[in-house]
Design a protein around this motif. Structure first.
Motif, PDB file in Angstrom:
ATOM      1  N   LEU A  69       2.729  -1.253  -8.710  1.00  0.00           N
ATOM      2  CA  LEU A  69       3.448  -1.497  -9.641  1.00  0.00           C
ATOM      3  C   LEU A  69       4.910  -1.636  -8.921  1.00  0.00           C
ATOM      4  O   LEU A  69       5.658  -2.588  -9.030  1.00  0.00           O
ATOM      5  N   ILE A  70       5.393  -0.487  -7.883  1.00  0.00           N
ATOM      6  CA  ILE A  70       6.653  -0.463  -7.426  1.00  0.00           C
ATOM      7  C   ILE A  70       6.581  -1.588  -6.337  1.00  0.00           C
ATOM      8  O   ILE A  70       7.596  -2.447  -6.129  1.00  0.00           O
ATOM      9  N   GLY A  71       5.450  -1.855  -5.544  1.00  0.00           N
ATOM     10  CA  GLY A  71       5.407  -2.589  -4.592  1.00  0.00           C
ATOM     11  C   GLY A  71       5.767  -4.211  -5.141  1.00  0.00           C
ATOM     12  O   GLY A  71       6.510  -5.031  -4.403  1.00  0.00           O
ATOM     13  N   MET A  72       4.956  -4.643  -6.042  1.00  0.00           N
ATOM     14  CA  MET A  72       5.102  -5.951  -6.519  1.00  0.00           C
ATOM     15  C   MET A  72       6.675  -6.305  -7.304  1.00  0.00           C
ATOM     16  O   MET A  72       7.152  -7.301  -6.794  1.00  0.00           O
ATOM     17  N   GLY A  73       6.964  -5.151  -7.691  1.00  0.00           N
ATOM     18  CA  GLY A  73       8.322  -5.296  -8.341  1.00  0.00           C
ATOM     19  C   GLY A  73       9.394  -5.564  -7.386  1.00  0.00           C
ATOM     20  O   GLY A  73      10.110  -6.338  -7.418  1.00  0.00           O
TER      21      GLY A  73
ATOM     22  N   GLY B 167      -7.516  -2.051   1.472  1.00  0.00           N
ATOM     23  CA  GLY B 167      -6.968  -1.004   0.837  1.00  0.00           C
ATOM     24  C   GLY B 167      -6.327   0.072   1.492  1.00  0.00           C
ATOM     25  O   GLY B 167      -5.406  -0.295   2.276  1.00  0.00           O
ATOM     26  N   ASP B 168      -6.794   1.372   1.509  1.00  0.00           N
ATOM     27  CA  ASP B 168      -5.918   2.420   2.311  1.00  0.00           C
ATOM     28  C   ASP B 168      -6.261   2.165   3.657  1.00  0.00           C
ATOM     29  O   ASP B 168      -5.585   2.819   4.359  1.00  0.00           O
ATOM     30  N   LEU B 169      -7.167   1.470   4.150  1.00  0.00           N
ATOM     31  CA  LEU B 169      -7.414   1.075   5.432  1.00  0.00           C
ATOM     32  C   LEU B 169      -6.752   0.094   6.164  1.00  0.00           C
ATOM     33  O   LEU B 169      -6.801   0.069   7.226  1.00  0.00           O
ATOM     34  N   VAL B 170      -5.778  -0.460   5.353  1.00  0.00           N
ATOM     35  CA  VAL B 170      -4.975  -1.614   5.756  1.00  0.00           C
ATOM     36  C   VAL B 170      -4.161  -1.191   6.893  1.00  0.00           C
ATOM     37  O   VAL B 170      -3.234  -0.040   6.817  1.00  0.00           O
ATOM     38  N   LEU B 171      -3.743  -1.841   8.180  1.00  0.00           N
ATOM     39  CA  LEU B 171      -3.126  -1.636   9.066  1.00  0.00           C
ATOM     40  C   LEU B 171      -1.909  -2.119   8.876  1.00  0.00           C
ATOM     41  O   LEU B 171      -1.516  -2.945   8.277  1.00  0.00           O
ATOM     42  N   ASP B 172      -0.993  -1.938   9.989  1.00  0.00           N
ATOM     43  CA  ASP B 172       0.365  -2.661   9.950  1.00  0.00           C
ATOM     44  C   ASP B 172       0.481  -4.017  10.106  1.00  0.00           C
ATOM     45  O   ASP B 172       1.401  -4.830   9.794  1.00  0.00           O
ATOM     46  N   GLU B 173      -0.665  -4.617  10.951  1.00  0.00           N
ATOM     47  CA  GLU B 173      -0.735  -6.024  10.984  1.00  0.00           C
ATOM     48  C   GLU B 173      -2.059  -6.392  10.456  1.00  0.00           C
ATOM     49  O   GLU B 173      -3.358  -5.967  10.918  1.00  0.00           O
TER      50      GLU B 173
ATOM     51  N   GLU C 162     -15.560  -8.113  -3.031  1.00  0.00           N
ATOM     52  CA  GLU C 162     -15.715  -6.938  -3.475  1.00  0.00           C
ATOM     53  C   GLU C 162     -14.580  -6.019  -3.205  1.00  0.00           C
ATOM     54  O   GLU C 162     -14.593  -5.283  -1.964  1.00  0.00           O
ATOM     55  N   PRO C 163     -13.523  -6.226  -3.791  1.00  0.00           N
ATOM     56  CA  PRO C 163     -12.184  -5.529  -3.265  1.00  0.00           C
ATOM     57  C   PRO C 163     -12.067  -4.072  -3.033  1.00  0.00           C
ATOM     58  O   PRO C 163     -13.269  -3.285  -3.654  1.00  0.00           O
ATOM     59  N   ALA C 164     -11.723  -3.586  -2.193  1.00  0.00           N
ATOM     60  CA  ALA C 164     -11.400  -2.087  -1.802  1.00  0.00           C
ATOM     61  C   ALA C 164     -10.526  -1.350  -3.090  1.00  0.00           C
ATOM     62  O   ALA C 164      -9.941  -1.872  -3.692  1.00  0.00           O
ATOM     63  N   ALA C 165     -10.546  -0.177  -3.066  1.00  0.00           N
ATOM     64  CA  ALA C 165      -9.966   0.670  -3.821  1.00  0.00           C
ATOM     65  C   ALA C 165      -8.539   0.566  -3.695  1.00  0.00           C
ATOM     66  O   ALA C 165      -8.022   0.857  -2.402  1.00  0.00           O
ATOM     67  N   THR C 166      -7.719   0.445  -4.635  1.00  0.00           N
ATOM     68  CA  THR C 166      -6.112   0.455  -4.612  1.00  0.00           C
ATOM     69  C   THR C 166      -5.633   1.352  -5.672  1.00  0.00           C
ATOM     70  O   THR C 166      -6.309   1.643  -6.543  1.00  0.00           O
ATOM     71  N   TYR C 167      -4.274   1.605  -5.790  1.00  0.00           N
ATOM     72  CA  TYR C 167      -3.487   2.483  -6.552  1.00  0.00           C
ATOM     73  C   TYR C 167      -2.340   1.703  -7.258  1.00  0.00           C
ATOM     74  O   TYR C 167      -1.799   0.932  -6.561  1.00  0.00           O
ATOM     75  N   LEU C 168      -2.009   2.250  -8.350  1.00  0.00           N
ATOM     76  CA  LEU C 168      -0.821   1.471  -9.055  1.00  0.00           C
ATOM     77  C   LEU C 168       0.218   2.220  -8.698  1.00  0.00           C
ATOM     78  O   LEU C 168       1.327   1.606  -8.613  1.00  0.00           O
ATOM     79  N   PHE C 169       0.272   3.479  -8.177  1.00  0.00           N
ATOM     80  CA  PHE C 169       1.490   4.263  -7.749  1.00  0.00           C
ATOM     81  C   PHE C 169       1.185   4.642  -6.486  1.00  0.00           C
ATOM     82  O   PHE C 169      -0.191   4.762  -5.909  1.00  0.00           O
ATOM     83  N   PRO C 170       2.222   4.840  -5.607  1.00  0.00           N
ATOM     84  CA  PRO C 170       2.038   5.502  -4.163  1.00  0.00           C
ATOM     85  C   PRO C 170       1.214   6.674  -4.094  1.00  0.00           C
ATOM     86  O   PRO C 170       1.452   7.572  -4.865  1.00  0.00           O
ATOM     87  N   GLN C 171       0.170   6.704  -3.197  1.00  0.00           N
ATOM     88  CA  GLN C 171      -0.823   8.167  -2.932  1.00  0.00           C
ATOM     89  C   GLN C 171       0.377   9.008  -2.441  1.00  0.00           C
ATOM     90  O   GLN C 171       0.254  10.309  -2.971  1.00  0.00           O
ATOM     91  N   LYS C 172       1.297   8.888  -1.568  1.00  0.00           N
ATOM     92  CA  LYS C 172       2.382   9.691  -0.959  1.00  0.00           C
ATOM     93  C   LYS C 172       3.438   9.175  -1.119  1.00  0.00           C
ATOM     94  O   LYS C 172       3.761   7.868  -0.681  1.00  0.00           O
ATOM     95  N   TRP C 173       4.207   9.801  -1.894  1.00  0.00           N
ATOM     96  CA  TRP C 173       5.708   9.195  -2.242  1.00  0.00           C
ATOM     97  C   TRP C 173       6.592   9.192  -1.069  1.00  0.00           C
ATOM     98  O   TRP C 173       7.609   8.498  -1.104  1.00  0.00           O
ATOM     99  N   SER C 174       6.212  10.088  -0.104  1.00  0.00           N
ATOM    100  CA  SER C 174       7.040  10.115   1.039  1.00  0.00           C
ATOM    101  C   SER C 174       7.012   8.755   1.910  1.00  0.00           C
ATOM    102  O   SER C 174       7.885   8.354   2.624  1.00  0.00           O
ATOM    103  N   THR C 175       5.570   7.869   1.339  1.00  0.00           N
ATOM    104  CA  THR C 175       5.874   6.476   2.454  1.00  0.00           C
ATOM    105  C   THR C 175       6.385   5.580   1.508  1.00  0.00           C
ATOM    106  O   THR C 175       6.842   4.439   2.341  1.00  0.00           O
TER     107      THR C 175
ATOM    108  N   GLN D 184       0.785  -1.153  -0.015  1.00  0.00           N
ATOM    109  CA  GLN D 184      -0.002   0.096  -0.060  1.00  0.00           C
ATOM    110  C   GLN D 184       0.653   1.356   0.040  1.00  0.00           C
ATOM    111  O   GLN D 184       0.699   2.234  -0.596  1.00  0.00           O
ATOM    112  N   TYR D 185       1.837   1.161   0.865  1.00  0.00           N
ATOM    113  CA  TYR D 185       3.069   2.369   0.794  1.00  0.00           C
ATOM    114  C   TYR D 185       3.579   2.541  -0.587  1.00  0.00           C
ATOM    115  O   TYR D 185       3.749   3.708  -1.039  1.00  0.00           O
TER     116      TYR D 185
END
Length: 589
Positions: free
Chosen positions: A215-219, A423-429, A352-365, A210-211
């Motif tokens: 694309l970058i995460g799976m790669g 999606g965006d609601l995922v926690l550290d665990e 019913e999957p949550a909304a996800t993104y191809l690139f990070p929403q915040k590049w600082s993460t 999610q961070y």
């Protein structure tokens, strides 16, 4: 009933339940900062040795061990009957499994003149294999390592660890050398390797994706799997240059000297402390989400109280019960998928999957994701022990390939499922999301918490043992270090025992205190991945390989290794800095 249970434990021959347990016990026997070798046992079953030789002869040349391939390329003579290089005095450690005929003997330089190393004959003679590959500094370090092994080997046995088996092999010139006998089969090696790699770091992979974005995460997850698989093979190639190199710390010592061994052991300690702290945090977070009423501080103290008596359990029992930890991890992954398919609507549904993104929403993460996605691959500190304990070392590459493919698919499944569910609601665990979201069967939630509670109970005491053992050796409390410890001379057995109890208590208290001060699971995992895993799993193996083989490495491979060292050093530095930044600073970037 006892006879029936015993027959079940012994069923399967070399792959029996008992042999699997002994194999994992040997793999779990980490080595401390002090240069202490495990006990040795002589092996005298000629029938088993003959069977081992026939197995080795039946294997195709392309699958023989790396040292054999290297010797054939250099045109050096190799005796296929005993698996030994005639001129250089090196023997391949491929032999029988644990056997009742193995007799425990006190190791000494006189009884085992070559088990300490062919280094013993590497100076001023033609014996030993490291001299043709390393510079003079590495050879001096190797000689010092051999002398320390011989000196500490006489001080006593480590009764908690399985002894290394050795066998005497006669060369054509009549010289008899003693070589280490590998005892683990390929299935046991794969099991040990998977057990090392599969841990609680898998729970933070959805947040890492999610961070970073899909694309970058799976790669990067694929990059970490492929790269660590490659460096695991490099470790085997480095170990093959000489039979006395057994541990990761040995490679560090031979490559860069005694300070490198200490620095490497410190990294191991940081990694183990971080793993234990993460387990305490996971225990508290999960039980607090399922059973409200007590705060996180109370649950962390309870976890410390549960772990305290387990710190005194013998290693042979801890290594056996740790199998429950890997079974619980598989169970958690399965139950997450079941919950995802049961729930019809978002959040927390795979239907019913949550909304996800191809690139990070915040590049600082993005720097935070590097450590989270690297953390599950931190097992290279144990791979040298696993490799040296193989019955047939030429099968190591096959075992590594199987291990990393299986682990990658399991990690990938958890990362994809967790992110699609929340999606965006995922926690550290990701398990905390499930426990805090309504619509799941209560029985499955209870099972998840039970599995999470079992993992720290089975894993944390085993991870603590190397730290405790190191402190005891440095303090002169270990039986193998008492002979050289003058500060504790004359101390009674009761006083030594009291100090050992105090050390175990203080180590457990340290975990709880750090878990209270640093309560964020994702920060702990990111710090482990960036500071420890990048260094131990990629940077150091590549450095050992470049140092030991030097000019023998092709230009293409040399460029690849330098690229990995430089790029991973940059990523590790940036990720470590980000792990200490507060969330507000990251959000404002």
């Amino acid at each position: 009933m006892s006879m029936r249970i015993n027959s079940i434990r012994q069923a399967g021959g070399v792959n029996s339940i008992d042999n699997f347990a002994r194999s994992w016990q040997r793999a779990a026997g980490f080595f401390e900062i002090a240069p202490v070798r495990r006990s040795f046992a002589s092996y005298e079953d000629e029938d088993e040795i003959s069977r081992s030789r026939r197995d080795e002869e039946a294997s195709p040349v392309s699958q023989r061990s790396l040292i054999r391939e290297q010797l054939e390329r250099e045109g050096r003579p190799y005796d296929s009957e005993v698996g030994e290089m005639i001129d250089d005095g090196y023997s391949e450690a491929a032999g029988p499994a644990d056997h009742p005929s193995a007799k425990k003997t006190m190791p000494s330089a006189d009884l085992f003149p070559h088990i300490g190393s062919p280094f013993a004959g590497s100076y001023g003679t033609s014996y030993g294999t490291l001299g043709s590959r390393a510079n003079e500094a590495s050879m001096r370090h190797a000689a010092q390592l051999w002398r320390e092994q011989q000196e500490t080997g006489r001080q006593g046995f480590d009764k908690e660890r399985e002894p290394l088996l050795v066998k005497a092999v006669e060369q054509e010139d009549g010289k008899v050398v003693n070589v280490v006998v590998g005892q683990s089969t390929l299935p046991q090696t794969v099991f040990n390797s998977v057990n090392v790699l599969i841990g609680v770091g898998i729970l933070s992979l959805p947040l890492g994706i999610q961070y970073a974005g899909w694309l970058i995460g799976m790669g990067f997850l694929l990059f970490s799997a492929v790269t660590t698989s490659y460096t695991a093979r490099l470790l085997a190639k480095c170990l093959d240059v000489d039979g006395s190199l057994v541990t990761f710390a040995d490679l560090a010592y031979v490559s860069f000297g005694p300070r490198a061994r200490i620095a490497t052991s410190i990294l191991f300690s940081i990694e183990l402390v971080g793993a234990c702290v993460a387990l305490v945090i996971l225990f508290a977070d999960s039980l607090n989400a399922l059973i409200p009423g007590w705060d996180l501080l109370t649950w962390k103290i309870i976890c410390g109280l549960v772990l305290t008596p387990l710190g005194f359990v013998p290693l042979r029992f801890l290594s056996f019960t740790s199998v429950l930890g890997i079974l619980c991890t598989f169970g958690i992954v399965l139950m997450v998928f079941v919950d995802g398919f049961i729930k019809p609507h978002t959040p927390g549904s795979l239907r019913e999957p949550a909304a996800t993104y191809l690139f990070p929403q915040k590049w600082s993460t993005l720097p935070m994701s590097f450590g989270l996605l690297m953390a599950p691959w931190g097992g290279h500190s144990v791979f040298p022990n696993i490799y040296k304990d193989m019955r047939h070392p030429h099968k190591y590459n096959r075992g590594v390939k199987t291990t990393f493919i299986f682990t990658y698919l399991l990690d990938l499944s958890m990362a994809v499922a967790g992110l699609l569910m929340f999606g965006d609601l995922v926690l550290d665990e990701v398990t905390s999301n499930i426990l805090m979201t309504k619509g799941y069967p209560q029985a499955l939630s209870i099972c998840i918490v039970l599995c999470i509670a079992i993992i720290p109970i089975t894993k944390a005491p085993l991870n603590s043992r190397p730290i405790v053992s190191t402190i005891e050796i440095l303090a002169g409390l270990d039986a193998r270090a008492m002979a050289s410890s003058s500060g504790l001379a004359g101390m009674s057995g009761f006083a030594r025992g009291s100090l050992k109890v105090a050390i175990r208590l203080l180590v457990t208290i340290l975990y709880v205190i750090i878990a209270i001060v640093c309560p964020s699971f994702d920060r702990v995992m990111a710090l482990m991945g960036n500071a420890a895993c990048f260094t131990v799993c990629i940077i150091l193996p590549c450095s050992f390989y470049l140092k030991i083989f030097g000019a023998e490495i092709s230009l293409k491979e040399r460029i690849l290794n330098w690229f990995l060292i430089i790029s991973c050093s940059i990523l590790a530095t940036i990720g470590t800095v980000w792990a200490f930044l507060p969330n507000s600073a990251i959000d404002n970037m």
